[in-house]
Enzyme design. Sequence first.
Site, PDB file in Angstrom:
ATOM      1  N   HIS A 212     -11.112   0.365   6.603  1.00  0.00           N
ATOM      2  CA  HIS A 212     -11.053   1.300   5.462  1.00  0.00           C
ATOM      3  C   HIS A 212     -10.908   2.716   6.057  1.00  0.00           C
ATOM      4  O   HIS A 212     -11.783   3.555   5.919  1.00  0.00           O
ATOM      5  CB  HIS A 212     -12.301   1.151   4.601  1.00  0.00           C
ATOM      6  CG  HIS A 212     -12.207   1.755   3.226  1.00  0.00           C
ATOM      7  ND1 HIS A 212     -12.455   1.043   2.073  1.00  0.00           N
ATOM      8  CD2 HIS A 212     -11.894   3.016   2.813  1.00  0.00           C
ATOM      9  CE1 HIS A 212     -12.317   1.832   1.006  1.00  0.00           C
ATOM     10  NE2 HIS A 212     -11.969   3.042   1.436  1.00  0.00           N
TER      11      HIS A 212
ATOM     12  N   TYR B 258      -7.055   2.666 -10.617  1.00  0.00           N
ATOM     13  CA  TYR B 258      -7.702   3.857 -11.181  1.00  0.00           C
ATOM     14  C   TYR B 258      -6.940   4.418 -12.381  1.00  0.00           C
ATOM     15  O   TYR B 258      -7.539   4.797 -13.369  1.00  0.00           O
ATOM     16  CB  TYR B 258      -7.879   4.935 -10.093  1.00  0.00           C
ATOM     17  CG  TYR B 258      -8.951   4.521  -9.093  1.00  0.00           C
ATOM     18  CD1 TYR B 258     -10.283   4.798  -9.338  1.00  0.00           C
ATOM     19  CD2 TYR B 258      -8.630   3.795  -7.959  1.00  0.00           C
ATOM     20  CE1 TYR B 258     -11.282   4.375  -8.468  1.00  0.00           C
ATOM     21  CE2 TYR B 258      -9.621   3.361  -7.073  1.00  0.00           C
ATOM     22  CZ  TYR B 258     -10.944   3.665  -7.333  1.00  0.00           C
ATOM     23  OH  TYR B 258     -11.933   3.237  -6.483  1.00  0.00           O
TER      24      TYR B 258
HETATM   25  O1  IFM Z   1     -13.214   6.667  -2.536  1.00  0.00           O
HETATM   26  C1  IFM Z   1     -11.974   6.049  -2.630  1.00  0.00           C
HETATM   27  C2  IFM Z   1     -11.954   4.797  -1.770  1.00  0.00           C
HETATM   28  O2  IFM Z   1     -12.271   5.073  -0.448  1.00  0.00           O
HETATM   29  C3  IFM Z   1     -10.590   4.162  -1.812  1.00  0.00           C
HETATM   30  N1  IFM Z   1     -10.136   3.979  -3.159  1.00  0.00           N
HETATM   31  C4  IFM Z   1     -10.264   5.068  -4.081  1.00  0.00           C
HETATM   32  C5  IFM Z   1     -11.665   5.647  -4.046  1.00  0.00           C
HETATM   33  C6  IFM Z   1     -11.778   6.833  -5.030  1.00  0.00           C
HETATM   34  O3  IFM Z   1     -10.868   7.822  -4.667  1.00  0.00           O
END
Ligand code: IFM
Length: 453
Positions: free
Chosen positions: A122, A303
């Site tokens: 990540h 999102y």
């Molecule tokens: O915080 C991030 C995450 O690390 C990866 N996906 C989106 C999240 C919100 O921006």
Amino acid sequence: MPNRLDLPAGFRWGVSTAAYQIEGAVEEDGRGPSVWDVFAARPGVIRDGHTGAVACDHYHRYPEDIALMKGLGLDGYRFSIAWPRVQPTGAGPVNPAGLAFYDRLVDALLAAGITPLPTLFHWDLPQGLEAPSTSGSAAGGGWLNRDTAYRFAEYAAIVADRLDDRISTWITLNEPFVHMVYGYALGIHAPGRALMLDALPAAHHQLLGHGLAAAVLRERGLEVMIANNLTPVWPASSSDADLAAADAYDALHNRLFTDPLLLGRYPDLSAYGVGPDLGGCVHDGDLKLISATPLDGLGVNYYNPTRIAAPTDPGLPFAEAPIDGVPRTAFDWPVVPDGLRELLVGLRDRYGAALPPITITENGCSTTAAVDDQPRIDYLAGHLDALAEAVAQGVDVRGYYTWSLIDNLEWSEGFNQKFGLVCVDFETQRRTPRASYGWYRELIAAHRGRFAK
Ligand code: IFM
């Protein structure tokens, strides 16, 4: 209309986090530097000069965080493993103390009845793979370098050998699209390269790393997933120019990271002036390797949708257009719950039988609320209802992991964007469950209650 309580029996409820965003302890127990430690030290790159040096101090406070998860009644916890904790330079010697941390974490999760779902990468690449010291064994350049894919597979083997007796399902990469675009094309995330289209090798080498690591995991009898950030792409109008721009954006954001895995080929990137070998980085046999180990599940991080118009200046074949008339998160992201249904149904229609079962590996929103976070409850409720609708329309979705358990380091936004069901006071490290924490707990219990004998 189906709602969230209509999700099927056995549907898995979880939360997601990532190592650099929560762990802290960046110099402890032999952890090496990551590209994020180096990037965060540059003045001005992270809002208010925040860094992940301490973050949520999860490295020390993980028992308290697991107690919070247990209080929610979760089935699963998605977290990431910090490669530089395990292999401080990204190649060569293993750091036993780093691996021991994940041993403790996994044992504590299992003792709490929570299934660990690890992500191997990540975004916190060991700095040794980005800029090796002269004594280093790697060539440098991070994911621009093909060698990093092979180092990633070695690291995957090290971690799997240690934890495969307790963890059956693994996620290789988190959001290779975001890592390529923000980290290598625009330079607003680590490692801070602003290469625009010359960043494409970072896409291919991440996918190659996925393929190599997937083989390593499968050899050990493990299940393999990847977590992709996907978005429904809305053309700004029905003009040919806007439709073409939307198609070009969809190819870059969605299909570039899913077609090779599920179909064994890259999408048409000719709108970018790029051929099928992505400028020469794709070697014979790579696509076979990337798709050889079928995914046991596709992780979807959703999102918001993206609205795209024809470009206003030369350079890229698209321009982002605003989505008006909908609520917005504290991050100013548009809130469109039905976009999740649209995305899932669209994936099913696009990939058909090639699409494995889906897990929502991230979904959530930032709010400004201290504790009474009704906007987050509304966001989660709306998205889970849309998810139930997608399932009713025949999409196979097995679980939902909200982002995030606790407020954490939101990359270049520092601690200013708060995504947690649990509020963290970064001065004292005090955790305070928000209203959404209680809401999620009740939802999980109510859903389970439907199937209790
Ligand atoms: O915080 C991030 C995450 O690390 C990866 N996906 C989106 C999240 C919100 O921006």
